[in-house]
Motif scaffolding. Sequence first.
Motif, PDB file in Angstrom:
ATOM      1  N   VAL A  92      -0.776  -3.588   5.780  1.00 42.23           N
ATOM      2  CA  VAL A  92      -0.376  -2.718   6.893  1.00 42.23           C
ATOM      3  C   VAL A  92      -1.221  -1.448   6.939  1.00 42.23           C
ATOM      4  N   ALA A  93      -1.621  -0.952   5.766  1.00 40.87           N
ATOM      5  CA  ALA A  93      -2.407   0.286   5.731  1.00 40.87           C
ATOM      6  C   ALA A  93      -3.734   0.123   6.478  1.00 40.87           C
ATOM      7  N   GLU A  94      -4.393  -1.031   6.307  1.00 39.73           N
ATOM      8  CA  GLU A  94      -5.657  -1.259   6.999  1.00 39.73           C
ATOM      9  C   GLU A  94      -5.439  -1.460   8.505  1.00 39.73           C
ATOM     10  N   ALA A  95      -4.330  -2.113   8.863  1.00 42.74           N
ATOM     11  CA  ALA A  95      -4.012  -2.268  10.282  1.00 42.74           C
ATOM     12  C   ALA A  95      -3.799  -0.903  10.924  1.00 42.74           C
ATOM     13  N   TYR A  96      -3.114  -0.034  10.191  1.00 47.71           N
ATOM     14  CA  TYR A  96      -2.885   1.334  10.661  1.00 47.71           C
ATOM     15  C   TYR A  96      -4.217   2.071  10.839  1.00 47.71           C
ATOM     16  N   ARG A  97      -5.134   1.892   9.891  1.00 51.48           N
ATOM     17  CA  ARG A  97      -6.441   2.549   9.991  1.00 51.48           C
ATOM     18  C   ARG A  97      -7.215   2.084  11.226  1.00 51.48           C
TER      19      ARG A  97
END
Length: 488
Positions: free
Chosen positions: A425-430
């Motif tokens: 999810v962190a990379e999707a957020y980025r």
Amino acid sequence: MPALLPPPPPPRAASRLLAPTVPHLARLLLTHAPAIPPLLTAILPASPSLLTPLLSHLLLSHSPPLPALTLFRRLLDLPHFPVPETSLPVLLRLLARSRRHAPLSFQLLDSLPSTHPHLLSVPALSVLLSTSLCASAPGASYAAAVTSFESAAAAWARAGRSFGASELNALLRVFCARGRVAEARALFHRYRDAYPPDTRTFNTLLLGFKEAGHAQALDLFYHDAVLRGFVPDAVSYCVRMDALCKKGRFLDALHLLDEMRDKDCTPTLQVYTTLIYGAGIARDAARARRLFDEMERSGVAPDRGAHNALMGAYVRAKDLQAGMALMGEMERRGIGLDDVTYNTMLCGFRRVGDLEGIWKIYSKMVSSGFMPRTRTTMLLMKVFCENGRPDLGLELWDYLIGKGCVPHRHALDVLVTGLCCRDVVAEAYRCFREMIEMGMAPTERAFGVLEGFLKKKREFGKIEEIRQMMKAAQLEEHQNEEEEQEAA
């Protein structure tokens, strides 16, 4: 299915050490919008030839049009900046993608006769007429196109530019490209006395009938024009051949090749390419290769389009090894690979479920620094994410962002869904933030998916942050639009 190989390190970091290139300039413009970075106003006057590639990069990367328009107007105001003629059609295409910005195209063009008359060209007129047709209601589009055409004739006259058959052909092409051949024929009769037609005019109408699928009407118009004195050229035969090939009448198209020779009309590169493409439709890869070899024996040098047509024939026949060999042959001959080349082979490997083949093509594309167009980006993103490799989709995303390209919103939809489903999810957020920072608002679908997974992780601060960023992006776009309209 064979597993994909591990991805190579992204090439993005090394590119920062190099001198500014078009992708770097594009990223610089987008990240500083609505202001114009001083570096751009220093580099472009010293290298005017960079303007058209920069605008083309912004067009292909689906960038917002207002930063490009602001930059273009700033350069117009420079006293001795030689604005390239090829730059205006690209800018007009950028503006034409949004109905909200379409009026700015007309206002910009109307200001040019007194300051930059050399920018008034047939390609610019074509984009202007196309914009007029798309921006009007269906019932009023014909009248709107006529009004735009006559306004352009007046603008060309104020600039001292000739206005004749080439401009009439541009008007006819706009209608023919949309299958509105009856209206194109009506316009032909309306203006043929004021702007005497040439061979290209008749070929434009033939092409319109062909694209609309009116094979019988094409034949009737062709034979009537011949009776009235029209002498067909290689383009005329090419249009008829393509119509026959798409109707599954490949052998009839081959007979036209013999007719051309009987009438001392030399087959051109386009003629051979059309027949090779037709052989591909007929799934006759052997005949396609013979036509390709015959072309070379006739002294006609095959270009990238001819190679791509032959490659398409191999792919339709599921001879992917021959397609790969042809790709290597293109590289040995110094013929650059384009998006059609890559997309053709990627589609072929995808059709047979060969993920390793897709990986080879993708690796070749990235190692050469090629920037794929939207359809190829979407194909790769879907293949990676649907086969459980959103990490490769993330590599593709970083590769495109590193080259100053804003990926299409739907590519972000696929990537965010793939990453979130793999709990990244962190990379999707980025990635979501990067699109907003590049001046584009993500879709509600991407926001909804990301919001749902952030809620599961109880990261309510990030949810509020991206919600506010989306509102700010939409508000900024609206404000920029109002400022541009006031300035115009």
